[in-house]
Design an enzyme around this catalytic site. Structure first.
Site, PDB file in Angstrom:
ATOM      1  N   GLU A 140       0.817  -1.262   0.079  1.00 25.96           N
ATOM      2  CA  GLU A 140      -0.057  -0.111   0.119  1.00 25.96           C
ATOM      3  C   GLU A 140       0.915   1.280   0.152  1.00 25.96           C
ATOM      4  O   GLU A 140       2.159   1.302   0.834  1.00 25.96           O
ATOM      5  CB  GLU A 140      -1.085  -0.136   1.210  1.00 25.96           C
ATOM      6  CG  GLU A 140      -2.015  -0.991   1.022  1.00 25.96           C
ATOM      7  CD  GLU A 140      -2.684  -1.339   2.567  1.00 25.96           C
ATOM      8  OE1 GLU A 140      -3.659  -2.132   2.568  1.00 25.96           O
ATOM      9  OE2 GLU A 140      -2.355  -0.755   3.514  1.00 25.96           O
ATOM     10  N   ASN A 174       2.781   9.803  -3.460  1.00 26.49           N
ATOM     11  CA  ASN A 174       4.120   9.279  -3.339  1.00 26.49           C
ATOM     12  C   ASN A 174       4.531   8.632  -4.863  1.00 26.49           C
ATOM     13  O   ASN A 174       4.627   7.672  -4.912  1.00 26.49           O
ATOM     14  CB  ASN A 174       4.070   8.032  -2.239  1.00 26.49           C
ATOM     15  CG  ASN A 174       5.534   7.771  -2.056  1.00 26.49           C
ATOM     16  OD1 ASN A 174       6.280   8.368  -2.729  1.00 26.49           O
ATOM     17  ND2 ASN A 174       5.875   7.166  -0.940  1.00 26.49           N
ATOM     18  N   TYR A 215       7.649   0.926  -8.293  1.00 27.58           N
ATOM     19  CA  TYR A 215       6.794  -0.128  -8.134  1.00 27.58           C
ATOM     20  C   TYR A 215       6.038  -0.441  -9.490  1.00 27.58           C
ATOM     21  O   TYR A 215       6.274  -1.549  -9.950  1.00 27.58           O
ATOM     22  CB  TYR A 215       5.576  -0.070  -7.085  1.00 27.58           C
ATOM     23  CG  TYR A 215       6.156   0.118  -5.773  1.00 27.58           C
ATOM     24  CD1 TYR A 215       7.220  -0.220  -5.240  1.00 27.58           C
ATOM     25  CD2 TYR A 215       5.368   1.195  -5.028  1.00 27.58           C
ATOM     26  CE1 TYR A 215       7.537  -0.293  -3.947  1.00 27.58           C
ATOM     27  CE2 TYR A 215       5.616   1.349  -3.612  1.00 27.58           C
ATOM     28  CZ  TYR A 215       6.993   0.759  -3.267  1.00 27.58           C
ATOM     29  OH  TYR A 215       7.277   0.912  -1.836  1.00 27.58           O
TER      30      TYR A 215
HETATM   31  C1  LIG Z   1      10.912   5.365  -3.063  1.00 29.27           C
HETATM   32  C2  LIG Z   1      12.215   5.234  -2.602  1.00 29.27           C
HETATM   33  C3  LIG Z   1      12.354   3.868  -1.905  1.00 29.27           C
HETATM   34  C4  LIG Z   1      13.056   4.971  -4.018  1.00 29.27           C
HETATM   35  O1  LIG Z   1      14.296   4.601  -3.661  1.00 29.27           O
HETATM   36  P1  LIG Z   1      15.398   5.158  -4.521  1.00 29.27           P
HETATM   37  O2  LIG Z   1      16.762   4.334  -4.006  1.00 29.27           O
HETATM   38  O3  LIG Z   1      15.414   6.583  -4.398  1.00 29.27           O
HETATM   39  O4  LIG Z   1      14.896   4.626  -5.713  1.00 29.27           O
HETATM   40  P2  LIG Z   1      15.984   4.167  -7.154  1.00 29.27           P
HETATM   41  O5  LIG Z   1      17.077   5.021  -7.267  1.00 29.27           O
HETATM   42  O6  LIG Z   1      16.105   2.614  -7.144  1.00 29.27           O
HETATM   43  O7  LIG Z   1      14.933   4.331  -8.395  1.00 29.27           O
HETATM   44  C5  LIG Z   1      14.022   3.371  -9.020  1.00 29.27           C
HETATM   45  C6  LIG Z   1      13.048   4.116  -9.580  1.00 29.27           C
HETATM   46  O8  LIG Z   1      12.208   4.651  -8.895  1.00 29.27           O
HETATM   47  C7  LIG Z   1      11.617   5.890  -9.651  1.00 29.27           C
HETATM   48  N1  LIG Z   1      11.885   7.114  -8.734  1.00 29.27           N
HETATM   49  C8  LIG Z   1      12.585   6.870  -7.629  1.00 29.27           C
HETATM   50  N2  LIG Z   1      12.931   8.255  -7.052  1.00 29.27           N
HETATM   51  C9  LIG Z   1      11.940   8.942  -7.882  1.00 29.27           C
HETATM   52  C10 LIG Z   1      11.616  10.369  -7.801  1.00 29.27           C
HETATM   53  N3  LIG Z   1      12.193  11.029  -6.852  1.00 29.27           N
HETATM   54  N4  LIG Z   1      10.643  10.866  -8.633  1.00 29.27           N
HETATM   55  C11 LIG Z   1      10.399   9.923  -9.943  1.00 29.27           C
HETATM   56  N5  LIG Z   1      10.589   8.645  -9.940  1.00 29.27           N
HETATM   57  C12 LIG Z   1      11.379   8.114  -8.802  1.00 29.27           C
HETATM   58  C13 LIG Z   1      12.001   5.988 -11.044  1.00 29.27           C
HETATM   59  O9  LIG Z   1      11.246   5.029 -11.726  1.00 29.27           O
HETATM   60  C14 LIG Z   1      13.236   5.148 -10.739  1.00 29.27           C
HETATM   61  O10 LIG Z   1      13.757   4.410 -11.876  1.00 29.27           O
HETATM   62  P3  LIG Z   1      14.793   5.186 -12.743  1.00 29.27           P
HETATM   63  O11 LIG Z   1      16.123   5.725 -11.918  1.00 29.27           O
HETATM   64  O12 LIG Z   1      15.128   4.361 -13.818  1.00 29.27           O
HETATM   65  O13 LIG Z   1      14.257   6.565 -13.392  1.00 29.27           O
HETATM   66  C15 LIG Z   1      12.816   6.438  -2.097  1.00 29.27           C
HETATM   67  O14 LIG Z   1      12.408   7.436  -2.639  1.00 29.27           O
HETATM   68  C16 LIG Z   1      12.363   6.411  -0.338  1.00 29.27           C
HETATM   69  O15 LIG Z   1      12.658   5.937   0.524  1.00 29.27           O
HETATM   70  N6  LIG Z   1      11.200   7.453  -0.277  1.00 29.27           N
HETATM   71  C17 LIG Z   1      10.820   7.659   1.243  1.00 29.27           C
HETATM   72  C18 LIG Z   1      10.051   6.624   1.627  1.00 29.27           C
HETATM   73  C19 LIG Z   1       8.888   6.030   1.089  1.00 29.27           C
HETATM   74  O16 LIG Z   1       8.351   6.672   0.438  1.00 29.27           O
HETATM   75  N7  LIG Z   1       8.866   4.568   0.691  1.00 29.27           N
HETATM   76  C20 LIG Z   1       8.015   3.970   0.144  1.00 29.27           C
HETATM   77  C21 LIG Z   1       6.720   3.662   0.980  1.00 29.27           C
HETATM   78  S1  LIG Z   1       5.426   2.720   0.002  1.00 29.27           S
END
Ligand SMILES: CC(C)(COP(=O)(O)OP(=O)(O)OC[C@H]1O[C@@H](n2cnc3c(N)ncnc32)[C@H](O)[C@@H]1OP(=O)(O)O)[C@@H](O)C(=O)NCCC(=O)NCCS
Length: 155
Positions: A110, A115, A122
Site C-alpha cells: 500500500e 508518493n 513499483y
Molecule cells: C521510494 C524510494 C524507496 C525509492 O528509492 P531510490 O533508491 O531513490 O529509488 P531508485 O534509485 O532505485 O529508483 C528506482 C525507480 O524509482 C523511481 N523513482 C525514484 N525516485 C524518484 C523520484 N524522486 N521521482 C520519480 N521517480 C522516482 C524511478 O522510476 C526510478 O527508476 P529510474 O532511476 O530508472 O528513473 C525512496 O525515494 C524513499 O525511500 N522514499 C521515502 C520513503 C518511501 O516513500 N517509501 C515507500 C513507501 S510505500
C-alpha cells in the site's frame, strides 16, 4: 565510498541494534514514521527485515511479511542522502526474491497516492494497481487515499 562498493556489499538482516539509526531515517522520510515499537514488534514476530549498509552506515531497509502464499511489503525506505542511486530497486528485487523463497504467489503493498517516486518504482518493477482505499492514511491536515498494488510472483 563508490556506488559499486555499496551495491556489492552489505545486505543483512535487521537487528534491534539498528533501530536508533533506522528511527532517524524514518523521521527524515515520513510525516507519520514507524516507531521503534513497530520495528521491534515486527522483529519479534519474525518478519523478513533487511538492511543495506556499507562501512557501518545504514542506507536503506525493508520489512516484509509472508504467510499463506501471500507476501506484503510493509516498509521500504532509502535514507535521503542515498536516494536515486538504484538502491530502492535493489532492495525491492531482494524483497521479491525473499517472497518467492517463502512460496508466495503475490506480493502486495500500500502506498500513498501522492508518493509518485515510490509508485514509479513499483510500476517499473512489475506491480499493477489493484484498488484504492479512500482516506486511508492520515495527513497533516486530513486524510489521503492509499493505492493497493500487487506483483504476481508466479511468472
Ligand atoms: C521510494 C524510494 C524507496 C525509492 O528509492 P531510490 O533508491 O531513490 O529509488 P531508485 O534509485 O532505485 O529508483 C528506482 C525507480 O524509482 C523511481 N523513482 C525514484 N525516485 C524518484 C523520484 N524522486 N521521482 C520519480 N521517480 C522516482 C524511478 O522510476 C526510478 O527508476 P529510474 O532511476 O530508472 O528513473 C525512496 O525515494 C524513499 O525511500 N522514499 C521515502 C520513503 C518511501 O516513500 N517509501 C515507500 C513507501 S510505500
Amino acid at each position: 565510498m563508490s556506488l559499486v562498493y555499496v551495491i556489492a556489499h552489505g545486505l543483512r538482516p535487521m537487528t534491534e541494534a539498528d533501530l536508533p539509526r533506522i528511527l532517524q531515517i524514518e523521521l527524515a522520510s515520513y510525516e507519520h514514521p514507524w516507531s521503534i515499537g513497530n520495528f521491534t514488534d515486527s522483529l519479534h514476530v519474525g518478519y523478513s527485515m533487511w538492511v543495506r549498509e556499507a562501512e557501518g552506515e545504514i542506507m536503506g531497509y525493508y520489512v516484509m511479511m509472508a504467510a499463506a502464499g501471500e507476501a506484503h511489503l510493509l516498509n521500504l525506505t532509502i535514507a535521503p542522502y542515498w536516494r536515486r542511486h538504484g538502491l530502492g530497486r535493489d532492495l525491492l528485487d531482494h524483497c521479491v526474491a525473499r517472497a518467492r523463497d517463502h512460496q508466495a504467489d503475490s506480493l502486495f503493498l500500500e502506498v500513498r497516492t501522492s508518493n509518485t517516486a515510490a509508485i514509479a518504482l513499483y510500476h517499473s518493477s512489475g506491480f499493477i494497481d489493484l484498488a484504492v482505499r479512500r482516506a486511508y492514511y492520515p495527513t497533516i491536515d486530513g486524510r489521503e487515499d492509499a493505492l493497493i498494488m500487487k506483483k504476481d510472483l508466479a511468472c
